[in-house]
Design an enzyme around this catalytic site. Structure first.
Site, PDB file in Angstrom:
ATOM      1  N   GLY A 168      -7.305   1.254   3.326  1.00 13.76           N
ATOM      2  CA  GLY A 168      -8.764   1.356   3.271  1.00 13.76           C
ATOM      3  C   GLY A 168      -9.305   1.832   1.948  1.00 13.76           C
ATOM      4  O   GLY A 168     -10.503   1.714   1.687  1.00 13.76           O
ATOM      5  N   HIS A 193     -45.825  -2.830   8.629  1.00 18.09           N
ATOM      6  CA  HIS A 193     -46.336  -1.453   8.634  1.00 18.09           C
ATOM      7  C   HIS A 193     -45.931  -0.791   9.944  1.00 18.09           C
ATOM      8  O   HIS A 193     -45.966  -1.413  10.995  1.00 18.09           O
ATOM      9  CB  HIS A 193     -47.858  -1.456   8.508  1.00 18.09           C
ATOM     10  CG  HIS A 193     -48.471  -0.096   8.688  1.00 18.09           C
ATOM     11  ND1 HIS A 193     -48.503   0.840   7.672  1.00 18.09           N
ATOM     12  CD2 HIS A 193     -49.035   0.481   9.777  1.00 18.09           C
ATOM     13  CE1 HIS A 193     -49.085   1.933   8.129  1.00 18.09           C
ATOM     14  NE2 HIS A 193     -49.416   1.753   9.400  1.00 18.09           N
ATOM     15  N   GLU A 235       0.854  -1.188   0.000  1.00 15.82           N
ATOM     16  CA  GLU A 235       0.000   0.000   0.000  1.00 15.82           C
ATOM     17  C   GLU A 235       0.888   1.236   0.000  1.00 15.82           C
ATOM     18  O   GLU A 235       1.751   1.382   0.871  1.00 15.82           O
ATOM     19  CB  GLU A 235      -0.924   0.015   1.218  1.00 15.82           C
ATOM     20  CG  GLU A 235      -1.713   1.298   1.393  1.00 15.82           C
ATOM     21  CD  GLU A 235      -2.517   1.687   0.157  1.00 15.82           C
ATOM     22  OE1 GLU A 235      -2.359   2.844  -0.316  1.00 15.82           O
ATOM     23  OE2 GLU A 235      -3.278   0.845  -0.355  1.00 15.82           O
TER      24      GLU A 235
END
Length: 460
Positions: A39, A441, A34
Site C-alpha cells: 500500500g 446553494h 514488496e
C-alpha cells in the site's frame, strides 16, 4: 536459477498494484516485489492514518465548540489517545490487507516479499532468487529526511512514521518544519490537548504558497494556541530532563524551546539508496531521485520509475497518475506526458487549503498579464451556517487568453471545492464558462462564479 518474467514491478505503493493489474490483464507474466508493507506511504504512514487522526482532532475541536452551536457539553472534552490510535491503525490495516489480498489473488502475478536490488539492466535479485524481465518498473516511494542538524544524533525525535505510534498526548510537541506535514501534525496534536510549538527556518510558513495564504494559515494556527517561531536561524538540539531542548534563534526571542517530544518534518527523500541502481546504470539526481523523461522512462531502455522516487510528484494522486501515463503509453498506444498534468494538492489543516495550478506569485513571474480576484470565506453561506468562516478564495487568470492559471481555496470544504476549478482547467475552458455556471446553494463552490466575475488586473 533465474526466473523469467515479462515485467517486474518493484514496490506496492499507489502505482505498482494497479500497473500490475493492467499488465497481467494484457497477458503478461508479472512479478511484484514488496519488501515490507503493501500500500505504500499513503496507506501506511501518509494519507489514510493521518487524515483519520485529523478527523478525530476535528471531532474534539467541534465538541469543544459545542456551545457556539447551542449544544451544551457538561464535562470537559477528554481524549482517549489509545482509541484514537487504534482507529487510525484499523483504517491502515484494512486498506493494506485489501491491497495484499487483491495482489495475491491476481492471475499471472507472482508476489515476492523481500528487498529488491538490481544486478543488471534486466536482472533483479531478492534474497536467493534472481529475476529477469525486459520491463522493470520502480515504485519504491520515499521516507522522512533527517538532516544533519546540530545535536540530532543525541536526542530522541519523531518522524511522520514514528509519531503514528504514539498512544498518549505529548505534554509539549515541538515541530521542526513549517510545511505541510508539520502543520497537519501540529494542529491535530494541539486539538488533542498538547502544547505545540512550530519552528521554521524560513521567514514564513509553507513558503511555496503566496504570502497571504501563509499568513492566513499562521493566524489559524496561532488562534488555536500554537506557538510559531519563523526565521529560526540556529536550530539545534540538546538533551533535557523534560525531554529535548531545541535551539531556535541566536538574535531574537527565547533562544530555546523545551519540549517533551520532538517531531522532525523537514522534507522527504527517495528510497533509492539501496536498490543497486548503479549496477543497472540508472541515473539519479543530486538528491537521489531517479531521473525520468516526460513519459516516466529512465535513461535505461525498459526501465521506468513511478511515484515519489522519481521527483515528479509527491502525492498519492500524482503516483496514481504516473501509473495511468505508463499504462496508456505502453498498452493503449497513447502519448501521455507528465508535463500535461496540472499540479493540484491540499494542505489538511482545518480549514483545509485546496490548491491548483500557479500561485499569484508564480503567475506574476511568468511575465504575462494576469487577473486576480479574492473573496473572504465570510461571503460563503455554507461557511457562515457552519460558523467556519476563516480563510478566503483566490483565482488567477490570464488577461489575454482568459484561461484560469491557478487558484487557492483556504476554507471549509476547500479541498473539495477546488476540483470545480481543476476540472475546468483540465478541460481547457476559459473562466467565463465557469463564471456563468449555476452552482447549487448553499455550497462552498457557489462563490466561485462570483469570484471570477470580480477578476481585475493584478495590483488594480
Amino acid at each position: 536459477m533465474t526466473q523469467s518474467f515479462d515485467a517486474i514491478v518493484i514496490g506496492a505503493g499507489q502505482a505498482g498494484p494497479s500497473l500490475a493489474g493492467r499488465l497481467t490483464t494484457a497477458g503478461m507474466k508479472v512479478a511484484l516485489i514488496e519488501r515490507k508493507l503493501f500500500g505504500g506511504t499513503c496507506v501506511n504512514t501518509g494519507c489514510m492514518p493521518t487524515k483519520t487522526l485529523v478527523a478525530s482532532a476535528y471531532a474534539a475541536h467541534l465538541a469543544r465548540r459545542g456551545a457556539d452551536y447551542g449544544v451544551t457539553i457538561e464535562s470537559p472534552v477528554k481524549i482517549d489517545m489509545k482509541r484514537v490510535k487504534a482507529r487510525a491503525d484499523t483504517v491502515s490495516r484494512n486498506a493494506r490487507t485489501n491491497v495484499e489480498k487483491w495482489l495475491r489473488g491476481m492471475d499471472n502475478l507472482t508476489v515476492i516479499t523481500g528487498h529488491a536490488r538490481f544486478e543488471g539492466r534486466d536482472v533483479v535479485r531478492v534474497g536467493d532468487s534472481q529475476l529477469r524481465a525486459p520491463r522493470i518498473f520502480v515504485n519504491v516511494g520515499g521516507r522522512a529526511s533527517v538532516p544533519d542538524m546540530p545535536g540530532v544524533g543525541v536526542v530522541d525525535y519523531l518522524t511522520n512514521r514514528s509519531i503514528l505510534e504514539l498512544d498518549t498526548v505529548p505534554r509539549h510537541l515541538v515541530v521542526v518544519g513549517g510545511s505541510y506535514i508539520g502543520l497537519e501534525f501540529a494542529q491535530m496534536y494541539r486539538r488533542f490537548g498538547a502544547a505545540v510549538t512550530i519552528i521554521e527556518k524560513g521567514p514564513r510558513l509553507i513558503a511555496r504558497e503566496d504570502e497571504d495564504v501563509s499568513e492566513a494559515v499562521r493566524e489559524i494556527l496561532t488562534d488555536e494556541g500554537i506557538a510559531v517561531r519563523t526565521g529560526a536561524s540556529c536550530i539545534g538540539f540538546k538533551p533535557h530532563p523534560d525531554g529535548v531542548s531545541v535551539d531556535v534563534d541566536c538574535t531574537a526571542g527565547d533562544p530555546a524551546v523545551i519540549g517533551s517530544h520532538l517531531l522532525l518534518a523537514v522534507g522527504r527523500r527517495p528510497n533509492t539508496d539501496d536498490l543497486g541502481l548503479d549496477k543497472a546504470g540508472i541515473a539519479t539526481d543530486a538528491r537521489g531521485y531517479i531521473t525520468v523523461d516526460d513519459s516516466l522512462a529512465t535513461n535505461v531502455p525498459g526501465i521506468w520509475a513511478l511515484g515519489d522516487c522519481n521527483g515528479r510528484g509527491a502525492f498519492t494522486h500524482t503516483a496514481y497518475n504516473d501509473y495511468e501515463i505508463v499504462a496508456a503509453n505502453l498498452l493503449d498506444g497513447g502519448n501521455r506526458r507528465v508535463s500535461d498534468r496540472i499540479p493540484a494538492y491540499a494542505l489538511y489543516v482545518d480549514p483545509p487549503l485546496g490548491r491548483v495550478g500557479l500561485s499569484e506569485t508564480e503567475a506574476t513571474r511568468t511575465g504575462r498579464k494576469i487577473l486576480v480576484s479574492k473573496r473572504p470565506m465570510t461571503r460563503v453561506g455554507r461557511a457562515v451556517e457552519r460558523d467556519e468562516t476563516k480563510g478566503f478564495m483566490k483565482v488567477v487568470a490570464d488577461a489575454e487568453t482568459k484561461q484560469i492559471l491557478g487558484a487557492a481555496i483556504l476554507g471549509t470544504g476547500g479541498d473539495e471545492a477546488i476540483h470545480g476549478i481543476l476540472d475546468m482547467m483540465n478541460a481547457g475552458a476559459t473562466y467565463p464558462v465557469l463564471q456563468w455556471a449555476v452552482p447549487i446553494h448553499p455550497t462552498v463552490s457557489e462563490l466561485i462564479p462570483t469570484v471570477l466575475g470580480d477578476l481585475k488586473a493584478a495590483g488594480g
